[in-house]
Design an enzyme around this catalytic site. Structure first.
Site, PDB file in Angstrom:
ATOM      1  N   LYS A   1      27.390   3.452  14.700  1.00  0.00           N
ATOM      2  CA  LYS A   1      28.857   3.556  14.600  1.00  0.00           C
ATOM      3  C   LYS A   1      29.533   2.390  15.345  1.00  0.00           C
ATOM      4  CE  LYS A   1      28.738   7.982  16.040  1.00  0.00           C
ATOM      5  NZ  LYS A   1      27.338   8.366  15.843  1.00  0.00           N
ATOM      6  N   THR A   2      29.038   2.098  16.543  1.00  0.00           N
ATOM      7  CA  THR A   2      29.621   0.992  17.317  1.00  0.00           C
ATOM      8  C   THR A   2      29.364  -0.335  16.597  1.00  0.00           C
ATOM      9  OG1 THR A   2      29.109   2.256  19.287  1.00  0.00           O
ATOM     10  CG2 THR A   2      29.717  -0.042  19.625  1.00  0.00           C
TER      11      THR A   2
ATOM     12  N   ASP B   1      35.215   5.237  21.214  1.00  0.00           N
ATOM     13  CA  ASP B   1      33.972   5.984  21.052  1.00  0.00           C
ATOM     14  C   ASP B   1      34.190   7.393  21.592  1.00  0.00           C
ATOM     15  OD1 ASP B   1      31.371   6.374  20.365  1.00  0.00           O
ATOM     16  OD2 ASP B   1      30.494   5.268  22.045  1.00  0.00           O
TER      17      ASP B   1
ATOM     18  N   THR C   1      30.299  12.048  17.391  1.00  0.00           N
ATOM     19  CA  THR C   1      29.134  12.780  16.897  1.00  0.00           C
ATOM     20  C   THR C   1      29.570  14.192  16.510  1.00  0.00           C
ATOM     21  OG1 THR C   1      28.709  13.366  19.191  1.00  0.00           O
ATOM     22  CG2 THR C   1      27.417  11.552  18.283  1.00  0.00           C
TER      23      THR C   1
ATOM     24  N   ARG D   1      18.596   2.747  16.230  1.00  0.00           N
ATOM     25  CA  ARG D   1      18.463   2.506  17.675  1.00  0.00           C
ATOM     26  C   ARG D   1      17.031   2.816  18.130  1.00  0.00           C
ATOM     27  NH1 ARG D   1      22.700   5.608  21.003  1.00  0.00           N
ATOM     28  NH2 ARG D   1      24.037   3.904  20.309  1.00  0.00           N
TER      29      ARG D   1
END
Ligand code: ADE
Length: 385
Positions: A103-104, A148, A197, A256
């Site tokens: 997302k980032t 975030d 999330t 990740r």
């Protein structure tokens, strides 16, 4: 890249530019958010400090470099191109989905594609009205504001943000009691990119203010294989096709984790003096970190064992599993469960969690007749997805 924290301090330049070199304005990054939950193994979806360091070199900078999430990419490509043609900022974007899916990264890509600066902050760090005021005060026309964990914004912050998002104005109050005055200040048009999330935790009022709400999905094996091969190349690790597949299939659908596993395999290789990583070597390396063939770790396996052996395969509530496992239920719900559900090891039903035949097979167990019957009559709960 210039890094400006959301409280306004200027940090030194690191000289990094967007890889395409096609942008007129440098992308600026502002203070990053924190990750609340941590998992202690190599399979954690939370961002570690090593992830942060290596992500800076691995991160894709443009949509064409970004692997996977093809539906979302198509939509963003069209909307960005339309916004650029009109010479307007992109509409506000909400990115939601499990941690570690990018997302980032995507927020940075959006800023790059819009040739915009990006201010990075997180819901919990916008505690007081002056945090918000200080932040929006720095905005310039077309900037991207990335928040975030936006579900963790408090009520006051959220209400201050509404007019900023909707009408590009901010209401400042001064004085107390009868002497209270409100002043409405205009803001430049900017794009808010919110990430969470837990989309379900966002108030409807906030959710409705986003032009796009985009769900990030777990990556499939072919997409993860491309990410693994790309990362290995960027880190100068020589891997064969079998090793790429072995790493990708243990990465829990999460870039990740895929990137972290590549780094672990590289370190293991260096330690053992192995220059070329093949499938057998990659598997040996990952097993030494207790990552099994499906990317499950000890806690995942214990989750399944408890569900099957203590609670006859379910249905059982998450609170009960959490107490038996010694984990808090939010961590189980946010960090462990999404992948166990996605990979087909458990199902969420209105009466609790139920193990699937895949879970029994994975643990080398055979379901009893009553367990089999329960699986046959499972009614899946889709309400919380
Ligand atoms: N690294 C992390 N996520 C990625 C993605 N989606 N595409 C390419 N590289 C990545």
């Amino acid at each position: 890249m210039t890094i400006i924290q959301s409280h306004g301090h200027q940090l030194p330049e690191d000289g990094k530019k967007a890889s395409t070199g096609a942008y007129e304005r440098p992308v600026k990054a502002f203070m990053a958010g924190e990750e609340k939950k941590v998992r202690t193994t190599v399979l954690s979806t939370g961002e570690t400090s090593s992830d942060k360091k290596s992500d800076a070199t691995l991160r894709p900078e443009s949509l064409s470099e970004y692997i996977g999430q093809s539906r979302l990419k198509t939509m963003l490509t069209m909307s960005i191109s339309a916004a650029r043609t009109r010479n307007e900022p992109l509409d506000h974007v909400l990115l939601y989905g499990p941690p570690g899916l990018g997302k980032t990264t995507l927020a940075r890509v959006i800023a790059n594609e819009m040739s915009a600066r990006i201010h990075m902050t997180s819901g919990p760090s916008l505690e007081r009205p002056r945090d918000i005021v200080g932040l929006v005060h720095q905005l310039e026309q077309g900037d991207v504001l990335f928040i975030d964990e936006i579900h963790r914004l408090n009520k006051v912050a959220e209400e201050l943000l509404y007019p900023a998002i909707e009408d590009f104005v901010i209401d400042l109050t001064s004085g107390k009691g009868h002497a209270t005055r409100t002043m409405r200040l205009p803001l430049p048009r900017f794009t808010l990119v919110g990430a969470t999330t837990k989309a379900g935790r966002l108030s409807k009022a906030l959710r409705d203010r986003f032009g796009f709400a985009c769900r990030l999905e777990f990556y499939d094996l072919s997409e993860l294989s491309l990410i693994v091969a790309r990362t290995a190349a960027l880190l100068s690790v020589t891997v064969d096709e079998g090793a790429v597949k072995a790493i990708a299939s243990r990465a829990r659908g999460t870039p990740r984790i895929a990137n972290r596993l590549v780094r672990l395999v590289r370190d293991f290789g260096q330690f053992q003096g192995q220059n070329v990583v093949d499938e057998a070597f990659a598997i040996q390396a990952l097993e030494s970190y207790q990552v099994d063939a499906f990317g499950l770790d000890n806690t995942d396996r214990r989750f399944l064992e408890i569900l099957i052996q203590h609670y006859d395969g379910g249905p059982v509530g998450i609170d009960t599993i959490a107490v038996t496992l010694g984990e808090d239920n939010e961590t189980l719900e946010d960090v462990y469960e999404p992948f166990l559900i996605q990979a087909g090891f458990i199902q969420r039903t209105p009466r609790g969690r139920v193990a699937t035949v895949r879970a029994y097979n994975h643990l080398g167990l055979t379901p009893t007749q009553s367990q089999q019957l329960k699986m046959d009559f499972t009614e899946v709960d889709k309400s919380s997805e």
